[in-house]
Design an enzyme around this catalytic site. Structure first.
Site, PDB file in Angstrom:
ATOM      1  N   GLU A  37       0.825  -1.214   0.000  1.00  0.00           N
ATOM      2  CA  GLU A  37       0.000   0.000   0.000  1.00  0.00           C
ATOM      3  C   GLU A  37       0.856   1.260   0.000  1.00  0.00           C
ATOM      4  O   GLU A  37       0.537   2.244  -0.674  1.00  0.00           O
ATOM      5  CB  GLU A  37      -0.937   0.001   1.220  1.00  0.00           C
ATOM      6  CG  GLU A  37      -2.093  -0.967   1.107  1.00  0.00           C
ATOM      7  CD  GLU A  37      -3.032  -0.618  -0.038  1.00  0.00           C
ATOM      8  OE1 GLU A  37      -3.359   0.570  -0.201  1.00  0.00           O
ATOM      9  OE2 GLU A  37      -3.428  -1.538  -0.769  1.00  0.00           O
ATOM     10  N   CYS A 192     -12.411   1.225 -14.801  1.00  0.00           N
ATOM     11  CA  CYS A 192     -12.808   2.632 -14.640  1.00  0.00           C
ATOM     12  C   CYS A 192     -11.556   3.509 -14.616  1.00  0.00           C
ATOM     13  O   CYS A 192     -11.332   4.290 -13.693  1.00  0.00           O
ATOM     14  CB  CYS A 192     -13.622   2.791 -13.355  1.00  0.00           C
ATOM     15  SG  CYS A 192     -14.505   4.361 -13.235  1.00  0.00           S
TER      16      CYS A 192
END
Length: 348
Positions: A37, A192
């Site tokens: 992350e 997307c």
């Protein structure tokens, strides 16, 4: 549309089309999720993967990272950019050794207290490594939500950010939290996308408000773009006959923080003068090398190298000085900025 319906469609799509072979998913431990992350902030997956794998080879567990010298950590990070991320990783690992028995906390507040961990990163660790019910709002998730719910305005503003967090938390399913977090991030990254969204392949396209309005490419909203300023710097490349290069460790804060780089100044004369403090005997002639550009997120840096070749190095440098002569073997172990590494590789 119900919350369960939104999550159910994403989970069904993810089972068939999501990413299931990312290296931090096997096993999906808190340490591996945390490391991935942090690396994925401002950096794409394909760029991160080799860095992640190399980092794990050197620091396979949190105690290994905490015990490593800062120089080794920065060397493993060199090239990924945004170097405060590496410094915060190292500090957070050491904090965990001192206060959390060598492991990442498994609660939200404990994670949020660590250097470099914000609300979304804490949520990612808890949802993916522990299956806890916590939302993620990274860049990919912002793009999905602002488009699907036609949220206008600057996505970086506090009002829009608050709305996005409310939505993200309301859409969480009761179970399969790790898969759901990965699913919504994967949707933003692979379907997307910012420039070429594949709306016909989207599992939630049927009620996407931006698609219905024909405004998909307008979201997420941003502040008006500013022109990219340019800066100039002169770096001096002082090289001994042995191949040793004069390096300066940069301050922890700022550009290339904590890395070793070439001494620099705002004009060539000052840059050369810095190098002369660490050279004995006859001063070598200076040769200007071709300038080159390096683009940061907020400015463009024009780098003007000056070569001092065949130097004789002083035998002693004060302990509190940030300068050092680095041998070719040293150079392979130190963290250097990517453009400086390229410059050194181009030298005959």
């Amino acid at each position: 549309m119900t919350v369960s319906n939104f999550a159910a469609r994403l989970l069904a799509w993810h089972r068939k089309h999501g990413r299931h072979d990312l290296p931090w998913q096997h096993p999906r431990t808190p340490y591996r999720v945390w490391l991935s992350e942090i690396m994925l902030q401002q950096t794409q997956v394909q760029t991160v993967i080799p860095y992640f794998e190399n980092f794990l080879r050197q620091f396979p567990h949190l105690p290994d990272l905490a015990a490593a010298p800062a120089e080794a950590v920065m060397k493993a990070w060199a090239g990924l950019g945004y170097y405060s991320r590496a410094r915060n990783l190292h500090k957070a690992a050491q904090h965990c050794m001192a206060y959390h028995a060598g492991a990442l906390p498994d609660d939200f507040d404990g994670l949020l207290a660590l250097p470099g961990i914000g609300r979304s990163t804490a949520g990612a660790i808890l949802s993916q490594a522990h299956g806890s019910r916590h939302a993620i709002v990274d860049g990919n998730v912002k793009r999905v939500l602002t488009r699907h719910f036609a949220i206008t305005g600057d996505a970086g503003s506090s009002a829009v950010d608050k709305r996005l967090w409310q939505l993200a938390e309301s859409l969480l399913p009761e179970t399969h939290l790790a898969d759901y977090s990965q699913a919504i991030m994967d949707l933003g990254a692979t379907v997307c996308s910012s420039r070429n969204p594949k709306c016909t392949a989207c599992p939630i396209a049927q009620d996407c408000q931006a698609l219905a309005a024909g405004t998909v490419l307008n979201a997420p909203g941003r502040k008006p773009a500013k022109s990219v300023p340019e800066r100039e710097t002169y770096v001096v490349l002082a090289r001994c006959r042995t191949g040793a290069i004069l390096l300066e460790q940069r301050p922890d804060h700022g550009i290339w923080g904590g890395l070793y780089s070439l001494p620099e100044a705002d004009d060539s004369g000052r840059a050369v003068a810095i190098a002369h403090r660490y050279i004995t005997a006859k001063k070598p002639a200076t040769v200007s090398l071709p300038a080159f550009k390096h683009l940061f997120s907020h400015f463009r840096l024009n780098i003007h190298p000056v070569l001092l070749d065949g130097c004789t190095a002083k035998s002693h440098i004060e302990d509190n000085d940030r300068m050092r002569w680095a041998t070719p073997d040293d150079l392979s172990k130190l963290g250097l900025p990517a453009p400086i590494q390229k410059l050194l590789k181009r030298l005959p």
